[in-house]
Design an enzyme around this catalytic site. Structure first.
Site, PDB file in Angstrom:
ATOM      1  N   ARG A  80      -6.288  -6.135  22.646  1.00 29.82           N
ATOM      2  CA  ARG A  80      -5.895  -4.679  22.262  1.00 29.82           C
ATOM      3  C   ARG A  80      -6.881  -4.443  21.077  1.00 29.82           C
ATOM      4  O   ARG A  80      -7.408  -3.082  21.018  1.00 29.82           O
ATOM      5  CB  ARG A  80      -4.633  -4.575  22.093  1.00 29.82           C
ATOM      6  CG  ARG A  80      -4.079  -3.145  21.919  1.00 29.82           C
ATOM      7  CD  ARG A  80      -2.668  -2.938  21.743  1.00 29.82           C
ATOM      8  NE  ARG A  80      -2.084  -3.509  20.635  1.00 29.82           N
ATOM      9  CZ  ARG A  80      -0.612  -3.899  20.435  1.00 29.82           C
ATOM     10  NH1 ARG A  80       0.254  -3.559  21.348  1.00 29.82           N
ATOM     11  NH2 ARG A  80      -0.182  -4.266  19.420  1.00 29.82           N
ATOM     12  N   LYS A 182      -4.474   1.435  19.122  1.00 30.98           N
ATOM     13  CA  LYS A 182      -3.901   1.491  17.696  1.00 30.98           C
ATOM     14  C   LYS A 182      -4.719   1.804  16.421  1.00 30.98           C
ATOM     15  O   LYS A 182      -5.394   0.973  15.952  1.00 30.98           O
ATOM     16  CB  LYS A 182      -3.637  -0.021  17.492  1.00 30.98           C
ATOM     17  CG  LYS A 182      -1.973  -0.287  16.702  1.00 30.98           C
ATOM     18  CD  LYS A 182      -1.532  -1.557  17.079  1.00 30.98           C
ATOM     19  CE  LYS A 182      -0.181  -1.691  16.514  1.00 30.98           C
ATOM     20  NZ  LYS A 182       1.143  -1.113  16.810  1.00 30.98           N
ATOM     21  N   GLU A 218       6.886   7.979  23.586  1.00 34.63           N
ATOM     22  CA  GLU A 218       6.763   6.821  22.551  1.00 34.63           C
ATOM     23  C   GLU A 218       8.275   7.346  21.713  1.00 34.63           C
ATOM     24  O   GLU A 218       8.741   8.416  21.602  1.00 34.63           O
ATOM     25  CB  GLU A 218       5.756   7.062  21.679  1.00 34.63           C
ATOM     26  CG  GLU A 218       4.533   6.359  22.310  1.00 34.63           C
ATOM     27  CD  GLU A 218       4.203   4.804  21.919  1.00 34.63           C
ATOM     28  OE1 GLU A 218       4.908   4.234  21.380  1.00 34.63           O
ATOM     29  OE2 GLU A 218       3.159   4.544  22.153  1.00 34.63           O
TER      30      GLU A 218
HETATM   31  C1  LIG Z   1       1.913  -1.126  17.836  1.00 30.35           C
HETATM   32  C2  LIG Z   1       2.879   0.046  18.496  1.00 30.35           C
HETATM   33  C3  LIG Z   1       3.726  -0.226  19.403  1.00 30.35           C
HETATM   34  C4  LIG Z   1       4.275  -1.573  19.532  1.00 30.35           C
HETATM   35  O1  LIG Z   1       3.516  -2.482  20.336  1.00 30.35           O
HETATM   36  P1  LIG Z   1       3.726  -4.062  20.031  1.00 30.35           P
HETATM   37  O2  LIG Z   1       2.615  -4.744  20.728  1.00 30.35           O
HETATM   38  O3  LIG Z   1       5.126  -4.289  20.950  1.00 30.35           O
HETATM   39  O4  LIG Z   1       3.982  -4.457  18.943  1.00 30.35           O
HETATM   40  C5  LIG Z   1       4.289   0.720  20.028  1.00 30.35           C
HETATM   41  N1  LIG Z   1       3.878   2.004  19.781  1.00 30.35           N
HETATM   42  C6  LIG Z   1       2.935   2.348  18.889  1.00 30.35           C
HETATM   43  C7  LIG Z   1       2.353   3.716  18.590  1.00 30.35           C
HETATM   44  C8  LIG Z   1       2.174   1.202  18.128  1.00 30.35           C
HETATM   45  O5  LIG Z   1       1.409   1.534  17.238  1.00 30.35           O
END
Ligand SMILES: *Cc1c(COP(=O)(O)O)cnc(C)c1O
Length: 342
Positions: A80, A182, A218
């Protein structure tokens, strides 16, 4: 052993002794090093500062009953991180380099991995930023990849407690923007909606799909899931949702371990009645039961505002059991971190 009250940790910065640091210059990565310096000295022209050219990751190291240390699905974080870097035109960190950096940071700071049973974990933050002398809107000439860590507390002290959320009028991402990667920009955009939700006594806000504002996307910085009255696990599907590794793990566990139908699909606001339970999931939030959702003047309660639902609880036990080494993990999910002396 270090002097930390493991049972009363929150989610805040603690300076641990060592971090990993590598530079990308002239088209290649320098050999990464461990350093005790927790500051970065960068050019005022760095694109990370002006144009948000940066991405990050978040994962945890877990102390097991036999005192060994687990990483959970670290390859998924590596991949990722590459997707995020590519979207923002940054050089990718090779998967082996990412895993080596994370592993070293845990090994060097092993005294800061909280003891088994405290519920606390070592939170690991990989970060990639565009640096160097620049001012035009272009990819940076140089990059810094760093990984640091700190112990963080159990998200829930004294059991899983549902909390309430409010549907936001704001968007955190655009329909074909950067919602699926991210990057810091998404978070900067979420600060004001988050503050307004908290001022109204909600845990955070829920974002709708930015194109039509009819579907849940989200929950703050976590993904949404719901358990339907006929026992299906449903989580939203959309190109602007951050693909949560926790979410994909729950899709798998719901199907393979709990025997449920587990699907990614649309979660329309008009169809919230189909759910008997709902929750938010992510590395930091683990699984957080959602008590109720405020939508304009309506307040929709799922299972209960005070008690966690039975399916959510079973998913939580299965997931955290795997992470802390108490439950057999699916192939490839756990990487053991050897100690430095081994
Ligand atoms: C990091 C993140 C998540 C959670 O992802 P994980 O891989 O489960 O830690 C969910 N939503 C957003 C916006 C994120 O930045």
């Amino acid at each position: 052993m270090v002097n930390i009250d493991w049972n009363n940790l929150g989610f805040s910065y603690i300076k641990t002794p060592y971090r990993y640091l590598a530079h990308w210059k002239n088209g290649e990565w320098t050999k990464g090093e461990m350093t005790e310096d927790n500051t970065l000295h960068i050019s005022e022209g760095s694109t990370a500062l002006h144009y948000g050219q940066q991405c990050f990751e978040g994962l945890k190291a877990y102390r097991c009953a036999d005192n060994s240390i687990n990483l959970f699905r670290v390859s998924e974080n590596a991949r990722r991180f590459q997707d995020s870097a590519t979207r923002l035109m940054m050089p990718v960190v090779p998967e082996e380099m990412f895993i080596e950096a994370v592993t070293k940071v845990v090994q060097y700071n092993a005294d800061y991995v909280p003891p088994y049973g405290s519920g606390a974990t070592l939170y690991i933050r990989p970060l990639l930023i565009g640096v160097g002398d620049a001012i035009g809107v272009n990819p940076a000439p140089e990059y810094i990849f760093t990984v640091f860590c700190m112990p963080v507390g159990a998200y829930f002290k004294g059991g899983l407690k549902p909390t309430n959320f409010i549907i936001s009028d704001y968007d955190r991402a655009a329909p074909v923007g950067t919602g699926a990667v991210k990057v810091g920009g998404n978070y900067a955009a979420s600060l004001l909606p988050g503050k307004e939700a908290k001022e109204r006594q909600f845990s955070d806000c829920i974002y709708l799909d930015p194109a039509t504002h009819t579907k849940i996307e989200e929950v703050g910085a976590a993904n949404f899931f719901g358990i339907t009255k006929d026992n299906k696990f449903i989580t939203p599907i959309s190109p602007s949702i951050l693909p949560s590794i926790t979410k994909y793990s729950l899709l798998y566990l719901a199907k393979e371990r709990l025997g449920m139908e587990a699907i990614e699909g649309d979660v329309y606001l008009t169809e919230l009645d189909q759910f008997s339970e709902a929750g938010a999931c992510g590395t930091a939030a683990v699984i957080s039961p959602i008590g109720g959702i405020q939508l304009k003047n309506d307040f929709h309660v799922f299972y209960s505002e005070t008690e966690v639902g039975p399916v959510t609880k079973r998913l939580y036990d299965e997931l955290t059991g795997i992470q802390f080494g108490d439950v057999t993990a699916p192939d490839g999910w756990i990487t053991k971190v050897s100690s430095l002396t081994e």
